[in-house]
Design a protein around this motif. Structure first.
Motif, short mmCIF file in Angstrom:
data_model
loop_
_atom_site.label_atom_id
_atom_site.label_comp_id
_atom_site.label_asym_id
_atom_site.label_seq_id
_atom_site.Cartn_x
_atom_site.Cartn_y
_atom_site.Cartn_z
N LEU A 1 -13.37 33.41 81.74
CA LEU A 1 -14.81 33.27 81.48
C LEU A 1 -15.14 32.02 80.66
CD1 LEU A 1 -15.93 36.95 80.70
CD2 LEU A 1 -16.63 35.55 82.65
N GLY A 2 -14.10 31.36 80.09
CA GLY A 2 -14.36 30.24 79.20
C GLY A 2 -14.96 30.68 77.88
N LEU A 3 -14.47 31.80 77.35
CA LEU A 3 -15.00 32.32 76.08
C LEU A 3 -14.62 31.42 74.92
CD1 LEU A 3 -14.07 36.12 76.52
CD2 LEU A 3 -16.23 34.97 77.07
N THR A 4 -15.50 31.31 73.92
CA THR A 4 -15.21 30.49 72.74
C THR A 4 -15.31 31.28 71.44
OG1 THR A 4 -17.50 29.80 72.27
CG2 THR A 4 -16.30 28.53 73.95
N GLY A 5 -15.84 32.50 71.51
CA GLY A 5 -16.00 33.29 70.29
C GLY A 5 -15.24 34.60 70.30
N ALA A 6 -14.50 34.88 71.37
CA ALA A 6 -13.77 36.14 71.48
C ALA A 6 -12.70 36.04 72.54
CB ALA A 6 -14.72 37.28 71.84
N GLU A 7 -11.67 36.86 72.43
CA GLU A 7 -10.82 37.18 73.57
C GLU A 7 -11.14 38.63 73.91
OE1 GLU A 7 -9.52 37.07 76.23
OE2 GLU A 7 -7.33 36.94 76.21
N SER B 1 -16.19 30.25 67.40
CA SER B 1 -15.66 30.82 66.17
C SER B 1 -14.22 31.28 66.30
CB SER B 1 -16.53 32.00 65.71
OG SER B 1 -16.51 33.03 66.68
N LYS C 1 -16.29 25.43 81.76
CA LYS C 1 -16.49 25.78 80.34
C LYS C 1 -17.85 25.31 79.84
CE LYS C 1 -11.89 25.97 78.27
NZ LYS C 1 -10.96 25.25 77.38
N VAL D 1 -21.16 37.02 69.76
CA VAL D 1 -20.20 36.38 68.85
C VAL D 1 -20.65 34.96 68.57
CG1 VAL D 1 -18.22 37.76 69.56
CG2 VAL D 1 -18.77 35.70 70.84
N ARG D 2 -20.22 34.40 67.45
CA ARG D 2 -20.62 33.02 67.15
C ARG D 2 -19.82 32.07 68.05
NH1 ARG D 2 -19.56 29.17 63.24
NH2 ARG D 2 -18.30 30.57 61.97
N HIS E 1 -10.49 35.55 78.31
CA HIS E 1 -10.79 34.32 77.56
C HIS E 1 -10.84 33.09 78.47
CE1 HIS E 1 -9.91 30.76 75.09
NE2 HIS E 1 -10.51 31.40 74.10
#
Lengths: 133, 133
Positions: free
Chosen positions: A37-43, B121, A16, B117-118, A34
């Motif tokens: 990829l370790g996403l933090t702003g989207a799924e 967020s 992450k 994306v932020r 999510h």
């Protein structure tokens, strides 16, 4: 076993924090990115519905805007009772409260990407957020 | 002329408030969807680079996470000095501060989507944010 789980969790935490991550998506019914990829702003999910199939329920959202991209095939979305025909290259934004249901055409499968983001979360973007060099 | 501009602006405001919006994207060099779709949680662009071409600058971001999807063709990204090979079906998350530069292969064009994306967020998503029915 507990040791192994802890090490796996630590590896995921490291991932992450990395500056980037990459996955190759196969043609499964649904792939959710999510956690991969370790996403933090989207799924983000990649979805494949066979001809004649549809998501079996209507849904809306509490806080998330959804953005759909049609990758291939044909189908439709019913959004607050309005039918929207869909084909490759189409993009659709749906407000959180709108009730939606997606399905493939009777004679064609459909592949699409669904992006969930928090409504009104974006501040500046592109030139306003970028640093060149 | 000023009257016309005001009416156009009002129409755009109405569109932003609608429960959904839809556009069909053509194969232009770059299509930006934020304004066309009235997005509030992301900027999304669809990009087509011919064989041998590349984005002519390195860039990073202040607050935005970027998510790339490779639609077709082949190419590479150089991310903080590391070369990442790219092909259709690949997805890449890049942290805001990472320095990145994308290019097509010498012998293949590349088409890709970039989602901004932020960072941090997103709160709940999918089951946690959905309302069924």
């Amino acid at each position: 076993m507990l040791m192994y789980q802890k090490e796996l969790q630590q590896l995921m935490e490291v991932n992450k924090m990395a500056n980037f991550s990459k996955v190759s998506v196969k043609e499964d019914a649904r792939t959710e990115l999510h956690d991969q990829l370790g996403l933090t702003g989207a799924e983000v999910s990649v979805n494949n519905l066979p001809a004649g199939a549809g998501v079996p329920f209507v849904h809306s959202h509490k806080k998330n805007e959804e953005i759909y991209m049609i990758l291939s095939g044909k189908g439709k979305a019913v959004i607050d009772g309005e039918t929207v025909d869909l084909k490759a290259g189409d993009w659709v934004r749906i407000s959180p409260a709108a009730k939606r249901q997606f399905s493939a055409a009777e004679d064609s499968p459909i592949s699409y990407v669904c992006i969930q983001v928090r409504e009104n979360s974006l501040e500046e973007y592109t030139a306003g957020d970028a640093v060149i060099g």
